[in-house]
Design an enzyme around this catalytic site. Structure first.
Site, PDB file in Angstrom:
ATOM      1  N   ASP A  79       1.028  -1.230  -0.030  1.00 32.87           N
ATOM      2  CA  ASP A  79      -0.074   0.034  -0.018  1.00 32.87           C
ATOM      3  C   ASP A  79       0.877   1.356   0.138  1.00 32.87           C
ATOM      4  O   ASP A  79       2.100   1.267   0.344  1.00 32.87           O
ATOM      5  CB  ASP A  79      -0.847  -0.108   1.233  1.00 32.87           C
ATOM      6  CG  ASP A  79      -1.734   1.356   1.539  1.00 32.87           C
ATOM      7  OD1 ASP A  79      -2.458   1.693   0.608  1.00 32.87           O
ATOM      8  OD2 ASP A  79      -1.399   1.651   2.575  1.00 32.87           O
ATOM      9  N   ASP A 113      -0.090   4.935   1.019  1.00 34.27           N
ATOM     10  CA  ASP A 113      -0.473   6.242   1.845  1.00 34.27           C
ATOM     11  C   ASP A 113      -0.289   5.388   3.386  1.00 34.27           C
ATOM     12  O   ASP A 113      -1.048   4.636   3.672  1.00 34.27           O
ATOM     13  CB  ASP A 113      -1.690   6.680   1.953  1.00 34.27           C
ATOM     14  CG  ASP A 113      -1.765   7.771   0.551  1.00 34.27           C
ATOM     15  OD1 ASP A 113      -0.608   8.469   0.438  1.00 34.27           O
ATOM     16  OD2 ASP A 113      -2.691   7.698   0.033  1.00 34.27           O
ATOM     17  N   GLU A 162     -17.223   7.436   4.225  1.00 24.90           N
ATOM     18  CA  GLU A 162     -15.999   6.527   3.666  1.00 24.90           C
ATOM     19  C   GLU A 162     -15.760   5.681   4.902  1.00 24.90           C
ATOM     20  O   GLU A 162     -15.719   4.251   4.849  1.00 24.90           O
ATOM     21  CB  GLU A 162     -14.802   6.927   3.200  1.00 24.90           C
ATOM     22  CG  GLU A 162     -13.853   6.016   2.938  1.00 24.90           C
ATOM     23  CD  GLU A 162     -12.297   6.514   2.959  1.00 24.90           C
ATOM     24  OE1 GLU A 162     -12.158   7.646   2.740  1.00 24.90           O
ATOM     25  OE2 GLU A 162     -11.303   5.559   2.724  1.00 24.90           O
ATOM     26  N   SER A 213      -2.944   1.577  -4.976  1.00 26.23           N
ATOM     27  CA  SER A 213      -3.421   2.893  -4.077  1.00 26.23           C
ATOM     28  C   SER A 213      -4.624   3.366  -5.033  1.00 26.23           C
ATOM     29  O   SER A 213      -4.693   3.302  -6.053  1.00 26.23           O
ATOM     30  CB  SER A 213      -2.361   4.095  -4.066  1.00 26.23           C
ATOM     31  OG  SER A 213      -2.981   5.315  -3.538  1.00 26.23           O
ATOM     32  N   ALA A 214      -5.733   3.872  -3.968  1.00 27.28           N
ATOM     33  CA  ALA A 214      -6.945   4.446  -4.682  1.00 27.28           C
ATOM     34  C   ALA A 214      -6.491   5.773  -4.940  1.00 27.28           C
ATOM     35  O   ALA A 214      -7.484   6.666  -5.349  1.00 27.28           O
ATOM     36  CB  ALA A 214      -7.949   4.364  -3.458  1.00 27.28           C
ATOM     37  N   LYS A 230     -10.137  -1.158  -4.640  1.00 33.04           N
ATOM     38  CA  LYS A 230      -8.692  -1.222  -5.148  1.00 33.04           C
ATOM     39  C   LYS A 230      -8.019  -2.681  -4.763  1.00 33.04           C
ATOM     40  O   LYS A 230      -7.335  -3.191  -5.466  1.00 33.04           O
ATOM     41  CB  LYS A 230      -8.167  -0.130  -4.122  1.00 33.04           C
ATOM     42  CG  LYS A 230      -7.186  -0.760  -3.095  1.00 33.04           C
ATOM     43  CD  LYS A 230      -6.157   0.474  -2.704  1.00 33.04           C
ATOM     44  CE  LYS A 230      -5.587  -0.168  -1.310  1.00 33.04           C
ATOM     45  NZ  LYS A 230      -4.608   0.988  -0.599  1.00 33.04           N
ATOM     46  N   ASP A 264      -1.353  -0.743   6.220  1.00 29.08           N
ATOM     47  CA  ASP A 264      -1.315  -0.357   7.154  1.00 29.08           C
ATOM     48  C   ASP A 264      -2.924  -0.196   7.748  1.00 29.08           C
ATOM     49  O   ASP A 264      -3.351   0.136   8.696  1.00 29.08           O
ATOM     50  CB  ASP A 264      -1.097   1.301   7.462  1.00 29.08           C
ATOM     51  CG  ASP A 264      -2.144   2.027   6.540  1.00 29.08           C
ATOM     52  OD1 ASP A 264      -2.416   1.714   5.263  1.00 29.08           O
ATOM     53  OD2 ASP A 264      -2.665   3.163   7.090  1.00 29.08           O
TER      54      ASP A 264
HETATM   55  P1  TMP Z   1      -5.512   4.780  -0.372  1.00 28.72           P
HETATM   56  O1  TMP Z   1      -4.448   5.714  -0.279  1.00 28.72           O
HETATM   57  O2  TMP Z   1      -5.565   3.777   1.065  1.00 28.72           O
HETATM   58  O3  TMP Z   1      -5.627   3.822  -1.410  1.00 28.72           O
HETATM   59  O4  TMP Z   1      -6.923   5.763  -0.287  1.00 28.72           O
HETATM   60  C1  TMP Z   1      -7.022   6.797  -1.007  1.00 28.72           C
HETATM   61  C2  TMP Z   1      -7.505   7.878   0.115  1.00 28.72           C
HETATM   62  O5  TMP Z   1      -7.814   9.044  -0.403  1.00 28.72           O
HETATM   63  C3  TMP Z   1      -8.996   7.477   0.781  1.00 28.72           C
HETATM   64  O6  TMP Z   1      -8.867   7.282   2.222  1.00 28.72           O
HETATM   65  C4  TMP Z   1      -9.819   8.801   0.527  1.00 28.72           C
HETATM   66  C5  TMP Z   1      -8.790   9.609   0.101  1.00 28.72           C
HETATM   67  N1  TMP Z   1      -9.187  10.731  -0.953  1.00 28.72           N
HETATM   68  C6  TMP Z   1      -9.084  12.305  -0.761  1.00 28.72           C
HETATM   69  O7  TMP Z   1      -8.389  12.297   0.071  1.00 28.72           O
HETATM   70  N2  TMP Z   1      -9.481  13.131  -1.624  1.00 28.72           N
HETATM   71  C7  TMP Z   1     -10.371  12.715  -2.708  1.00 28.72           C
HETATM   72  O8  TMP Z   1     -10.793  13.618  -3.493  1.00 28.72           O
HETATM   73  C8  TMP Z   1     -10.546  11.366  -2.837  1.00 28.72           C
HETATM   74  C9  TMP Z   1     -11.213  10.971  -4.241  1.00 28.72           C
HETATM   75  C10 TMP Z   1     -10.302  10.233  -2.042  1.00 28.72           C
END
Ligand code: TMP
Length: 308
Positions: free
Chosen positions: A48, A50, A92, A160-161, A210, A250
């Protein structure tokens, strides 16, 4: 393993301090032996991004994510994306919204954010500047981990999303080099000749899908994986044949990153950054190894260097 070899390996285990929790040391040493015997050509790392590769806290405050750091150079649009964040982020993390409903909401959020980035005229230069101005930092030892894996020709897939192009710029600016074995599976942008964002490539990756077909999403990356030929799924085959995995995450949900892989042996490493007292029990049961308190990546490096 007899007890003697077990304690030997435990002694060799990285950073076996108060920051490391291993629920079943013997199960871990067995996995280490299996992965070692199968060799590096059977092995890959899935991570992952972040708060796993990056630090949870930077100078005492929560580090930024690839979305969080992005400033479009257009205050109206930054404010619009922030308003979306304030609306959707509580949804979320809500424990009461049914998953199908939440999936729809997350598709909505990601879709709207991507549209705003396009409408607001995001440029590649704005990404570079945002990353330069951001408070984001890799855990210590990440460069060394990637270097070690590169030498052994072991691929690293980062799921990552967030935004692939931002993550790549973070890698470039903070690690000061690129790694040909490191690939990002995330939302990838398409820029026009003037460096302006025009669209996103492929399937939208949000926080709830994801991990669903994560390995399948790696397929269109075959060109970047340095695999010859142009079959759609060659990159996919390249990672799918590596059935031994080190997974770094994490969140408990990160364990699903290896779902698309019919893996033989998996060692999972969890970084428990926050709410330690509340979450330790579930983390220690779910992950083979848990690092506490925003630990470094030295432990993971030590682990892979014991393997090969
Ligand atoms: P991840 O990093 O765990 O894959 O998830 C991406 C995170 O990004 C998720 O917790 C929500 C965040 N996010 C924002 O902060 N701003 C945004 O515009 C979008 C779509 C997601």
């Amino acid at each position: 393993h007899d007890d003697c070899s077990l304690s030997k390996i435990q002694m060799e285990m990285p950073d076996l301090s108060a920051n490391t929790v291993i629920d079943h040391p013997r199960a871990l040493t067995d996995k280490i032996a299996l992965i070692r015997d199968a060799g590096p050509s059977k092995f890959q790392v899935i991570a992952d991004f972040d708060a796993t590769l990056t630090k949870y806290r930077v100078n005492g405050v929560r580090g930024q994510t690839s979305h969080g750091l992005l400033q479009q150079g257009n205050a109206d649009y930054d404010a619009k994306r922030q308003a979306l964040y304030e609306h959707y982020r509580p949804l979320e993390i809500s424990p009461v919204i049914p998953i199908e409903e939440k999936t729809k909401l997350m598709e909505e959020w990601w879709g709207k954010t991507h549209d705003l980035l396009i409408e607001g005229g995001l440029t590649y230069d704005a990404i570079k500047k945002s990353v330069a101005d951001s408070s984001i930092a890799f855990r210590e030892g990440v460069t060394e981990l990637f270097e070690f894996l590169e030498k052994k020709e072991i691929p690293v897939l980062i799921f990552s999303a967030g935004l692939a192009d931002v993550i790549e710029e973070v890698l470039r600016q903070n690690l000061h080099r690129t790694f040909k074995n490191v690939k990002i599976v995330s939302n990838r942008m398409v820029f026009d000749d003037d460096g302006r964002l025009v669209s996103f490539k492929g399937k939208l990756i949000h926080v709830l899908n994801k991990n669903e077909h994560a390995l399948d999403m790696a397929a269109p990356l075959h060109d970047q994986l340095g695999v010859d030929g142009n079959e759609e799924n060659e990159g996919n085959a390249y990672v799918k044949q590596r059935t031994n995995v080190l997974l770094l995450g994490d969140h408990l949900g990160d364990l699903r990153m290896s779902d698309g892989l019919n893996y033989e042996t998996r060692i999972s490493v969890g970084f428990l950054n926050d709410n330690i007292e509340k979450s330790l029990e579930s983390y220690r049961k779910a992950f083979d190894l848990v690092y506490l308190n925003d630990a470094s990546m030295w432990g993971a490096l030590e682990l892979v260097s014991q393997l090969f």
